[in-house]
Design a protein around this motif. Sequence first.
Motif, short mmCIF file in Angstrom:
data_model
loop_
_atom_site.label_atom_id
_atom_site.label_comp_id
_atom_site.label_asym_id
_atom_site.label_seq_id
_atom_site.Cartn_x
_atom_site.Cartn_y
_atom_site.Cartn_z
N SER A 1 -25.91 64.76 -47.06
CA SER A 1 -24.53 64.66 -46.56
C SER A 1 -24.48 63.86 -45.25
N ALA A 2 -25.50 64.04 -44.39
CA ALA A 2 -25.50 63.27 -43.14
C ALA A 2 -25.64 61.77 -43.43
N TYR A 3 -26.46 61.45 -44.44
CA TYR A 3 -26.65 60.04 -44.83
C TYR A 3 -25.33 59.45 -45.31
N ALA A 4 -24.62 60.20 -46.15
CA ALA A 4 -23.33 59.71 -46.66
C ALA A 4 -22.35 59.50 -45.51
N ILE A 5 -22.32 60.45 -44.58
CA ILE A 5 -21.33 60.36 -43.50
C ILE A 5 -21.68 59.26 -42.50
N PHE B 1 -15.98 56.28 -47.01
CA PHE B 1 -15.38 56.68 -48.29
C PHE B 1 -14.15 57.53 -47.99
N PRO B 2 -13.27 57.67 -48.99
CA PRO B 2 -12.03 58.42 -48.74
C PRO B 2 -12.34 59.84 -48.29
N PHE B 3 -11.55 60.36 -47.38
CA PHE B 3 -11.69 61.73 -46.87
C PHE B 3 -13.03 61.98 -46.19
N ARG B 4 -13.63 60.91 -45.65
CA ARG B 4 -14.92 61.08 -44.98
C ARG B 4 -14.78 62.04 -43.80
N ALA C 1 -33.24 46.15 -50.61
CA ALA C 1 -33.34 47.59 -50.84
C ALA C 1 -31.94 48.17 -50.98
N GLY C 2 -31.72 48.95 -52.05
CA GLY C 2 -30.45 49.61 -52.25
C GLY C 2 -30.35 50.84 -51.37
N PRO C 3 -29.18 51.52 -51.40
CA PRO C 3 -28.96 52.67 -50.52
C PRO C 3 -30.01 53.77 -50.69
N LEU C 4 -30.40 54.09 -51.92
CA LEU C 4 -31.34 55.19 -52.12
C LEU C 4 -32.76 54.80 -51.70
N GLY D 1 -19.25 50.83 -51.24
CA GLY D 1 -19.16 51.74 -52.37
C GLY D 1 -18.72 53.12 -51.92
N TRP D 2 -18.07 53.86 -52.84
CA TRP D 2 -17.64 55.20 -52.43
C TRP D 2 -18.13 56.29 -53.37
N LEU D 3 -18.53 55.93 -54.58
CA LEU D 3 -18.96 56.97 -55.53
C LEU D 3 -20.24 57.65 -55.06
N LEU D 4 -21.25 56.85 -54.66
CA LEU D 4 -22.52 57.42 -54.24
C LEU D 4 -22.37 58.38 -53.05
#
Lengths: 276, 294
Positions: free
Chosen positions: A94-98, A103-106, A178-181, B9-12
Amino acid sequence: MKGRTDWAAHIVLCIGVAAFLLPIWLVFASSTLSAAAVQRGELTFIPRLSGFGVYYRVLTEPSAGTGPAWRMLMVSASMALAIAVGKIVISVLSAYAIAFFRFPFRLTAFWIIFITLMLPVEVRIIPTYMVMSELGIINTFTGLTVPLIASATATLLFRQTFLAVPDELFEAARMDGAGPLRFLWDILLPVSSANIAALFVILFVYGWNQYLWPLLVATNPKLDTVVIGIVKMISTESLTQWNRVMATAVLALAPPIVVVLAMQRWFVKGLTEGEK
Amino acid sequence: MERRTIFSGWLLPVLLVLPQLALTIVFFLWPAGQAMWSSTTLTDPFGLRSRFVGLANFRHLFADPLYVATIWRTVEFCAAVSTLAIAAGMVLAIAADREIRFRGLYRVLLIWPYAIAPAIAAILWILLLHPQIGLIGRWLNSIGIPWDYQLNGPEAMLVVVLASSWKQVSYNFIFFLAGLQSIPKAVMEAARMDGAKGFFRFRTVTLPLLMPTVFFLLVVNLVYAAFDTFGTIWAMTSGGPGKSTETLVIKVYRDGIVNQDIGSSSAQSVVLMGGIILLTILQFRFLGRRSGGQ
């Protein structure tokens, strides 16, 4: 200052060290006495070699009020590991995503997670119990661990670590395709390994030492953690076998102390930097 | 603070944040909402029906002298535990920060108690203070000082305060030591050159520089004393004798789980939430000061 011994500091520190070591040593040494001797008030600082059999007995046989200690130690260890690993995994994600996406509603997500800082289990005892029974996870290992895995502290800590990662590192990774993952796994995690180690110690100790939570959601003796078991052992006042209580206390203390000592350097740094 | 560089991107990211969010909503927000709802309802004696009663539960709660007494008892308990644990942690950290032999060893020996569980701390202190089998308790009785915390309220309070603050000293020690080590050597050197010595130097130079750490630890210790000591108190005295060691958390547990009074205990939970929100706000205020000052 040099060349002169600072007696005041030595005396203060020796008193402090003794205040922690002596009670534990007293319990360790006295665990080798017979139950009757403890009941007569004959605690000792000198262990009786012939009395060490008590450790074998508490580990393998049930004591008054509880099952054998090896079982409780396994429950405690599984619970502490599941909580520590689970918290680290979902907090890193979750910290990585934030930190690295928009993204919407981040911000909403961030604040919802943040709010949990203000809702420790102690303040929501009854309602959490009711929700747990509606979900049917009272008296399950899932109920014992999963609800404790959500963690605002760990998410905030990782977010802070991730924000401090230099942009160059990110750009270089992107140039390499390199992709996100890939970026998370190959670069971000290795860079944050010291924080992860520190957090692991803090969370392992947190999980191992839980008392109110298992008391609430696990009434089945098969799910007794060692901390729960020990309090059950002393609650049968008339029959308390104190030598067994003391041996179990030593067994309950050892694993978190070993973890703290083994990972001391990361732990101290992570604790004081993380909770700032 | 925000990053300038981000992935698109937003899905991931939504998938990544979902597990944390789901757990938070199910196990934190739902129960908290539930607590607020049931704090405004009254369940009939048979537990069959509940009806909306507005703020009546809160009025009953604060009109109940026993509850108000528990609030004050909790405040006293928290103040005593925090003061003792912070003072001891600070004194030990100041000594361990000196340039003395064995200081590495001293530090290790003062850090490990962090790992002791609150409920296990209770066991250790029972074996010290129990009137019949405890080392100190038995000795007190043998020299003619009557001592039995199972019957005497103030003694019981003393016992739970000692055990609870003892367990927290190590945490405070770690933070004070880090605080002392972040004071620049040049500052202490300058103070020494100016002839500031001993306690005077501590009061005028070291202590002001440590104040952010003190404030931070004060909030953390208050939260610890109010909530995390449940295991210590429950194992040592279960809130007794009478109600002399019953804190707010002990009371919620007893009223809700043992006595099954849902309305009142939910109202108590809501009061506790209010308390911890207040403490969290305080913490963030001092947190700002802490990082602002460094």
